[in-house]
Each structure stands twice: as C-alpha cells, then as structure tokens.
Design a protein around this motif. Structure first.
Motif, PDB file in Angstrom:
ATOM      1  N   THR A  52      34.556  52.496  38.730  1.00  0.00           N
ATOM      2  CA  THR A  52      35.628  51.499  38.583  1.00  0.00           C
ATOM      3  C   THR A  52      35.502  50.760  37.259  1.00  0.00           C
ATOM      4  O   THR A  52      36.485  50.586  36.526  1.00  0.00           O
ATOM      5  CB  THR A  52      35.553  50.483  39.754  1.00  0.00           C
ATOM      6  OG1 THR A  52      35.535  51.209  40.984  1.00  0.00           O
ATOM      7  CG2 THR A  52      36.744  49.553  39.743  1.00  0.00           C
ATOM      8  N   PHE A  56      38.060  50.950  34.039  1.00  0.00           N
ATOM      9  CA  PHE A  56      38.687  49.780  33.429  1.00  0.00           C
ATOM     10  C   PHE A  56      38.380  49.715  31.929  1.00  0.00           C
ATOM     11  O   PHE A  56      39.283  49.519  31.108  1.00  0.00           O
ATOM     12  CB  PHE A  56      38.186  48.503  34.123  1.00  0.00           C
ATOM     13  CG  PHE A  56      38.740  47.243  33.523  1.00  0.00           C
ATOM     14  CD1 PHE A  56      40.044  46.850  33.800  1.00  0.00           C
ATOM     15  CD2 PHE A  56      37.978  46.467  32.670  1.00  0.00           C
ATOM     16  CE1 PHE A  56      40.567  45.693  33.235  1.00  0.00           C
ATOM     17  CE2 PHE A  56      38.497  45.310  32.106  1.00  0.00           C
ATOM     18  CZ  PHE A  56      39.783  44.922  32.390  1.00  0.00           C
ATOM     19  N   VAL A  72      49.981  47.089  27.447  1.00  0.00           N
ATOM     20  CA  VAL A  72      48.536  46.860  27.452  1.00  0.00           C
ATOM     21  C   VAL A  72      48.129  46.517  28.882  1.00  0.00           C
ATOM     22  O   VAL A  72      48.676  45.597  29.484  1.00  0.00           O
ATOM     23  CB  VAL A  72      48.155  45.708  26.500  1.00  0.00           C
ATOM     24  CG1 VAL A  72      46.686  45.370  26.638  1.00  0.00           C
ATOM     25  CG2 VAL A  72      48.471  46.080  25.077  1.00  0.00           C
ATOM     26  N   GLY A  73      47.193  47.277  29.409  1.00  0.00           N
ATOM     27  CA  GLY A  73      46.759  47.067  30.784  1.00  0.00           C
ATOM     28  C   GLY A  73      47.144  48.220  31.693  1.00  0.00           C
ATOM     29  O   GLY A  73      46.589  48.341  32.788  1.00  0.00           O
ATOM     30  N   ALA A  76      44.298  50.728  31.779  1.00  0.00           N
ATOM     31  CA  ALA A  76      43.196  50.031  32.466  1.00  0.00           C
ATOM     32  C   ALA A  76      43.455  50.024  33.969  1.00  0.00           C
ATOM     33  O   ALA A  76      42.554  50.301  34.773  1.00  0.00           O
ATOM     34  CB  ALA A  76      43.075  48.607  31.932  1.00  0.00           C
ATOM     35  N   LEU A  77      44.679  49.744  34.349  1.00  0.00           N
ATOM     36  CA  LEU A  77      45.050  49.707  35.766  1.00  0.00           C
ATOM     37  C   LEU A  77      44.871  51.078  36.420  1.00  0.00           C
ATOM     38  O   LEU A  77      44.202  51.212  37.465  1.00  0.00           O
ATOM     39  CB  LEU A  77      46.518  49.263  35.895  1.00  0.00           C
ATOM     40  CG  LEU A  77      47.140  49.356  37.275  1.00  0.00           C
ATOM     41  CD1 LEU A  77      46.581  48.286  38.182  1.00  0.00           C
ATOM     42  CD2 LEU A  77      48.658  49.217  37.194  1.00  0.00           C
ATOM     43  N   THR A  80      41.191  52.313  36.368  1.00  0.00           N
ATOM     44  CA  THR A  80      40.369  51.551  37.325  1.00  0.00           C
ATOM     45  C   THR A  80      40.578  52.130  38.729  1.00  0.00           C
ATOM     46  O   THR A  80      39.615  52.398  39.459  1.00  0.00           O
ATOM     47  CB  THR A  80      40.787  50.053  37.323  1.00  0.00           C
ATOM     48  OG1 THR A  80      40.593  49.540  36.021  1.00  0.00           O
ATOM     49  CG2 THR A  80      39.961  49.254  38.307  1.00  0.00           C
ATOM     50  N   PHE A  84      37.855  54.123  41.075  1.00  0.00           N
ATOM     51  CA  PHE A  84      37.598  53.646  42.435  1.00  0.00           C
ATOM     52  C   PHE A  84      37.779  54.788  43.445  1.00  0.00           C
ATOM     53  O   PHE A  84      36.921  55.017  44.308  1.00  0.00           O
ATOM     54  CB  PHE A  84      38.567  52.495  42.749  1.00  0.00           C
ATOM     55  CG  PHE A  84      38.388  51.901  44.112  1.00  0.00           C
ATOM     56  CD1 PHE A  84      37.298  51.087  44.397  1.00  0.00           C
ATOM     57  CD2 PHE A  84      39.308  52.154  45.119  1.00  0.00           C
ATOM     58  CE1 PHE A  84      37.133  50.538  45.658  1.00  0.00           C
ATOM     59  CE2 PHE A  84      39.140  51.614  46.381  1.00  0.00           C
ATOM     60  CZ  PHE A  84      38.056  50.807  46.657  1.00  0.00           C
TER      61      PHE A  84
ATOM     62  N   TYR B  15      35.362  46.866  46.763  1.00  0.00           N
ATOM     63  CA  TYR B  15      36.783  46.498  46.867  1.00  0.00           C
ATOM     64  C   TYR B  15      37.092  45.250  46.042  1.00  0.00           C
ATOM     65  O   TYR B  15      38.133  45.167  45.388  1.00  0.00           O
ATOM     66  CB  TYR B  15      37.162  46.250  48.336  1.00  0.00           C
ATOM     67  CG  TYR B  15      37.011  47.486  49.176  1.00  0.00           C
ATOM     68  CD1 TYR B  15      38.038  48.418  49.251  1.00  0.00           C
ATOM     69  CD2 TYR B  15      35.827  47.742  49.865  1.00  0.00           C
ATOM     70  CE1 TYR B  15      37.899  49.566  50.006  1.00  0.00           C
ATOM     71  CE2 TYR B  15      35.669  48.884  50.613  1.00  0.00           C
ATOM     72  CZ  TYR B  15      36.707  49.800  50.688  1.00  0.00           C
ATOM     73  OH  TYR B  15      36.567  50.938  51.425  1.00  0.00           O
ATOM     74  N   LEU B  17      35.459  44.180  43.413  1.00  0.00           N
ATOM     75  CA  LEU B  17      35.409  44.516  41.983  1.00  0.00           C
ATOM     76  C   LEU B  17      36.684  45.237  41.563  1.00  0.00           C
ATOM     77  O   LEU B  17      37.318  44.870  40.548  1.00  0.00           O
ATOM     78  CB  LEU B  17      34.188  45.393  41.698  1.00  0.00           C
ATOM     79  CG  LEU B  17      34.073  45.859  40.248  1.00  0.00           C
ATOM     80  CD1 LEU B  17      33.693  44.699  39.338  1.00  0.00           C
ATOM     81  CD2 LEU B  17      33.051  46.975  40.103  1.00  0.00           C
ATOM     82  N   ALA B  18      37.055  46.266  42.340  1.00  0.00           N
ATOM     83  CA  ALA B  18      38.264  47.024  41.986  1.00  0.00           C
ATOM     84  C   ALA B  18      39.486  46.104  42.004  1.00  0.00           C
ATOM     85  O   ALA B  18      40.324  46.149  41.091  1.00  0.00           O
ATOM     86  CB  ALA B  18      38.465  48.192  42.951  1.00  0.00           C
ATOM     87  N   LEU B  21      39.447  43.876  38.863  1.00  0.00           N
ATOM     88  CA  LEU B  21      39.799  44.586  37.627  1.00  0.00           C
ATOM     89  C   LEU B  21      41.269  44.985  37.623  1.00  0.00           C
ATOM     90  O   LEU B  21      41.926  44.963  36.578  1.00  0.00           O
ATOM     91  CB  LEU B  21      38.899  45.817  37.445  1.00  0.00           C
ATOM     92  CG  LEU B  21      37.417  45.499  37.188  1.00  0.00           C
ATOM     93  CD1 LEU B  21      36.602  46.764  37.032  1.00  0.00           C
ATOM     94  CD2 LEU B  21      37.260  44.630  35.947  1.00  0.00           C
ATOM     95  N   ILE B  22      41.789  45.341  38.782  1.00  0.00           N
ATOM     96  CA  ILE B  22      43.224  45.664  38.866  1.00  0.00           C
ATOM     97  C   ILE B  22      44.046  44.398  38.589  1.00  0.00           C
ATOM     98  O   ILE B  22      45.064  44.451  37.883  1.00  0.00           O
ATOM     99  CB  ILE B  22      43.559  46.278  40.241  1.00  0.00           C
ATOM    100  CG1 ILE B  22      43.057  47.734  40.262  1.00  0.00           C
ATOM    101  CG2 ILE B  22      45.055  46.238  40.529  1.00  0.00           C
ATOM    102  CD1 ILE B  22      43.117  48.406  41.615  1.00  0.00           C
ATOM    103  N   VAL B  24      43.110  41.934  36.669  1.00  0.00           N
ATOM    104  CA  VAL B  24      43.032  41.697  35.220  1.00  0.00           C
ATOM    105  C   VAL B  24      43.996  42.624  34.482  1.00  0.00           C
ATOM    106  O   VAL B  24      44.715  42.207  33.555  1.00  0.00           O
ATOM    107  CB  VAL B  24      41.575  41.910  34.711  1.00  0.00           C
ATOM    108  CG1 VAL B  24      41.519  41.874  33.196  1.00  0.00           C
ATOM    109  CG2 VAL B  24      40.657  40.853  35.288  1.00  0.00           C
ATOM    110  N   SER B  25      44.051  43.894  34.919  1.00  0.00           N
ATOM    111  CA  SER B  25      44.960  44.857  34.278  1.00  0.00           C
ATOM    112  C   SER B  25      46.407  44.406  34.427  1.00  0.00           C
ATOM    113  O   SER B  25      47.196  44.460  33.477  1.00  0.00           O
ATOM    114  CB  SER B  25      44.797  46.247  34.904  1.00  0.00           C
ATOM    115  OG  SER B  25      43.461  46.649  34.868  1.00  0.00           O
ATOM    116  N   LEU B  26      46.755  43.955  35.638  1.00  0.00           N
ATOM    117  CA  LEU B  26      48.126  43.502  35.871  1.00  0.00           C
ATOM    118  C   LEU B  26      48.432  42.252  35.037  1.00  0.00           C
ATOM    119  O   LEU B  26      49.541  42.104  34.515  1.00  0.00           O
ATOM    120  CB  LEU B  26      48.335  43.206  37.358  1.00  0.00           C
ATOM    121  CG  LEU B  26      48.366  44.448  38.264  1.00  0.00           C
ATOM    122  CD1 LEU B  26      48.339  44.042  39.730  1.00  0.00           C
ATOM    123  CD2 LEU B  26      49.595  45.311  37.968  1.00  0.00           C
ATOM    124  N   LEU B  28      47.111  41.593  32.151  1.00  0.00           N
ATOM    125  CA  LEU B  28      47.308  42.072  30.779  1.00  0.00           C
ATOM    126  C   LEU B  28      48.705  42.651  30.605  1.00  0.00           C
ATOM    127  O   LEU B  28      49.372  42.427  29.594  1.00  0.00           O
ATOM    128  CB  LEU B  28      46.260  43.140  30.432  1.00  0.00           C
ATOM    129  CG  LEU B  28      44.851  42.613  30.153  1.00  0.00           C
ATOM    130  CD1 LEU B  28      43.870  43.764  30.072  1.00  0.00           C
ATOM    131  CD2 LEU B  28      44.838  41.836  28.846  1.00  0.00           C
TER     132      LEU B  28
END
Lengths: 165, 281
Positions: A52, A56, A72-73, A76-77, A80, A84, B15, B17-18, B21-22, B24-26, B28
């Motif tokens: 994961t 990312f 951007v992102g 990463a989304l 990630t 996972f 879960y 962590l994922a 990070l998801i 944070v991605s959203l 961004l």
C-alpha cells in the motif's frame, strides 16, 4: 534497512524506465505499466502494508511527473488501492512460489484490471468519453500487456525457486 | 480504553493505512494544481529529468542514412517554398501597408530533444532537455516541423515538461484554414483529435487543414494542427462532429522547438476584465 533502500532505488529506476525506455516497446501507444507490476511484486514479497505504501509513493511520483493539471493524486489513489489488493496474496511461506509461478500473471491480471477500471472511472469524470470505449481501447490492452510483462519477474523468481529446491 | 483503541488499530492497521492514503490521494485530486504542488513537481521533474537524460536512448541513430536523405529532399522543397513565401511576404507587407494593418511579430524558437515521454493512460507528456536557463517558460508553445505539439507546463533550470495535444487537459483555439471556421481542438482519448463548437451550418470538409487560430492568447496563429478526417452531422446536436488527424506523429517525436513567446499580458488582462464585466452583468 538494506532491503528497504534497494526497493526505493529499484522503484525510482522503474519510474525512470517507464518514462523513458518503455515507449520503445509500445504497441499502438499501449505500454505495460511497470510501476504497477513492481507494486504488486512488493506487496507479494513484503505484505499488504508495504504494498500500500509503495503504491502510494510510486503513484504520487508518477502523478508529479505526469503533467496532468487536474489529476495529481489519481495514480496515487489507484496504485494505493492496487498495492492493498495485491497484499491479500501475500503469504510469507509461499512468496517465491507465488512470484515464480503463473499465480503472478493471474494476480497481475486481476490487480491491473481493477487499477485501470478505477483509473479511467475517475479520469473520465466530466468528459464525453464513454468508460467502456476507453477501457476497450486502453484499459484491457494495458492490462494484458502488463500481465505479459509479469512473465519477466515470474521467470526471475522461478529460477530462484528452482535454485532453492 | 487506550488499550482497546490500540488493539483496534493493530487489528485494522492495513485498512486504516490504506484508507488514510486513499484519503490523501483524494485530497490531492481535490486540491488540483496549487502552487505547492507545482513546486514539488518542479523538484521531481529536475531529479527524474537528470536520470531520464542519462537513460534516454535515441533510436534515430540506427536510421541516420535514410533520415539524411529525407532531410535533403525536404531541404530542397523547403528552399523552394521559402523563396515563394518571401515573395508572398513582401506582397503581404505592401498590401498590409495599403490597408493599414499591423505586422505580425516574428517568433524565436529554441530547439529541444525529447528525453522522456509518457504515453501512459491518457496523460501524455514529454520531458525536454531545455529549461529556464534556455529561456523556456510556462506556458510556451511546443512545435515540430510537422505542426503543433503542445505547451510547456513545468520548467526547471535544465528541463521542462510539456503537455502534448493528446492530453485531456489541452484545449487549443483552432481554425479551418480553407473556410476560416473557428472551433476548439481537444482530445477525448480516441485515435484522433476532436474539433468542437462548430455549428452544423458551417463548412468543414474532410481533407481541410486545421491551424491555430488568432483567438488563442497562447499559441501563435497559423500553426498546423492536423487534417479533418471526417465531418458528420450528429442527430440531435447543434454542432458538427469533426475528427482531426494530428499532423504530428507523437509516437516518433524526438526533436521539437519551443516557441519563445508568452501570452500578451496586456491582452490577457483586458480579456480578464471583459470576462469579469460580463459576469457582473
């Protein structure tokens, strides 16, 4: 620590290869997604958390290099989520067998398909392009090409497995 | 209580962590193109640009003989065209003086080599081996000998990144050269570019050349974009559906030129004022 640094350096190398040399093996503008393949390998070798985090980090680097103003992102989304999902196939006692067998191809097919579905679903929001058309033109060929590229790590780890046996 | 929370965290750490990070991605994705992200991007571009410059392999080395022959042929044809264009330019100057029109400014070009190219998943960009120290700035246009390539979106001292026309974020104000019909060129992820906003009643035929329009504040007018492949009347729509084949072969793009011109700030300011005035009305 040494393994971690090796993975980081290899990740950077794979991103550079993806943005430079991979275009030479493009078939009708379709290229294998080597960073995604690497995220899958990390997840199988090191587990769900590592997969994961790697997804990312690598996805974010690709985003920063991609130059798409409003996206951007996105990598990463998707990466990630891919790391996972790939982490579910982590088994400490069967790492070499998974990486060195056809299971790697199947896992890559599954994860890459999910990755591309999510990617294009988000990417095409607010456009006139249909998801199904873009998936047929780009998503499915990229998934197949990435799965084909998984043959290379499969053979590498297949040899390692043979040496261990 | 704390121990219970810790146990929950341990049990669901993957879960959590994922999910984080998801999230944070959203975030961004929602932040889009802020100044901070641009700054991080420029550092990433320069770091990876150096590596790309080292790793990049130019396949044209293997075809130099054929390429030289093709370039010689092109040189002869272009020399002929230049002499005819020179005559036309002199005539154009005389006619413009007669009717009191301004001369269009000449542009300066900076040649660049494509050291990195991302053809991945509809986000097509190129990394060029020229940057701010060469006078390259955002959002200068990028062209090749075949036509319009795209525009610069990031620069660092030695490298820059450009969006090519095959990128969903690029829109170009365009004109059909023959009939002077205006439209907007964009890419939807298909095999061709799309010329939008052309009313059904206007004259656009297959084979028509599409060029950049005078209305663009970014791209100089008259640069070839492509050729109309098909112009159809979609039922139920007020506009034509026009497919345009790009004149540039993006798969083989190796040498490009950055047009060293930035948008006219006075024009942009005036257009901005007009837009805000329209908004108030």
């Amino acid at each position: 620590m040494k393994d971690f640094l090796t993975d980081v350096l290899l990740s950077l190398l794979i991103v550079v290869i993806q943005t430079t040399l991979v275009r030479f093996v493009a078939i009708a503008d379709i290229t294998p997604d080597l960073p995604l393949l690497w995220v899958i390998v990390i997840a199988i070798r090191r587990g769900q958390i590592a997969g994961t985090v790697a997804g990312f980090s690598i996805g974010l680097l690709l985003d920063l290099l991609s130059g798409s103003d409003s996206m951007v992102g996105l990598s990463a989304l998707t990466k990630t989520a891919s790391g996972f999902v790939a982490g579910y196939f982590y088994n400490e006692n069967k790492t070499l067998q998974t990486l060195g067998g056809y299971a790697l191809i199947l896992i890559t097919l599954l994860v890459s398909a999910l990755h591309n579905l999510l990617y294009f679903f988000v990417f095409l929001q607010g456009t006139d392009s249909g998801l199904s058309g873009v998936l047929f033109r780009y998503g499915i060929p990229t998934t197949l090409y990435t799965a084909a590229a998984a043959l290379l790590p499969m053979f590498v780890w297949g040899r390692r497995t043979a040496l261990h046996v | 209580m704390i121990k219970r929370l810790y146990d929950i965290f341990r049990a669901f750490k993957e879960y959590l962590l994922a999910g984080s990070l998801i999230a944070v991605s959203l975030a961004l994705l929602a932040l889009n193109d802020t100044r901070q992200i641009r700054s991080i991007r420029s550092h990433a571009v320069v770091a990876v640009g150096v590596l790309q410059g080292v790793v990049n392999t130019n396949p044209a080395y293997f075809n130099l003989r054929q390429e030289n022959a093709a370039l010689r042929d092109m040189n002869v044809a272009l020399s002929d065209e230049v002499s005819r264009l020179r005559e036309a330019r002199l005539e154009n100057i005389r006619l413009r003086e007669l009717v009191g029109l301004q001369q269009k400014p000449a542009h300066h070009y900076r040649s660049a080599t494509v050291v990195g190219k991302s053809l991945q998943l509809l986000r097509n960009t190129v990394t060029l081996d020229v940057g701010e120290r060469d006078g390259v700035r955002v959002p200068m246009p990028i062209v090749s000998e075949s036509g319009l390539v795209g525009k610069i979106i990031f620069t660092e001292s030695r490298y820059s990144v450009g969006q090519i026309l095959l990128n969903r974020d690029v829109r170009v104000s365009a004109k059909v050269q023959r009939s002077r019909v205006d439209g907007i060129i964009q890419w939807d992820g298909g095999e061709t570019l799309i010329l939008r906003n052309v009313a059904k009643s206007l004259d656009v035929q297959p084979g028509d050349v599409v060029i950049t329009s005078d209305y663009s504040s970014l791209f100089p007018p008259g640069i070839k974009i492509g050729t109309v492949l098909a112009s159809t009347l979609a039922p139920g729509s007020l506009f034509r559906s026009i497919d345009v084949a790009p004149s540039v072969d993006f798969a083989r793009l190796e040498e490009v030129f950055v047009v060293l011109s930035t948008p006219d700030s006075a024009r942009l300011a005036l257009e901005g004022r007009a837009k805000s005035y329209s908004g108030e009305q």
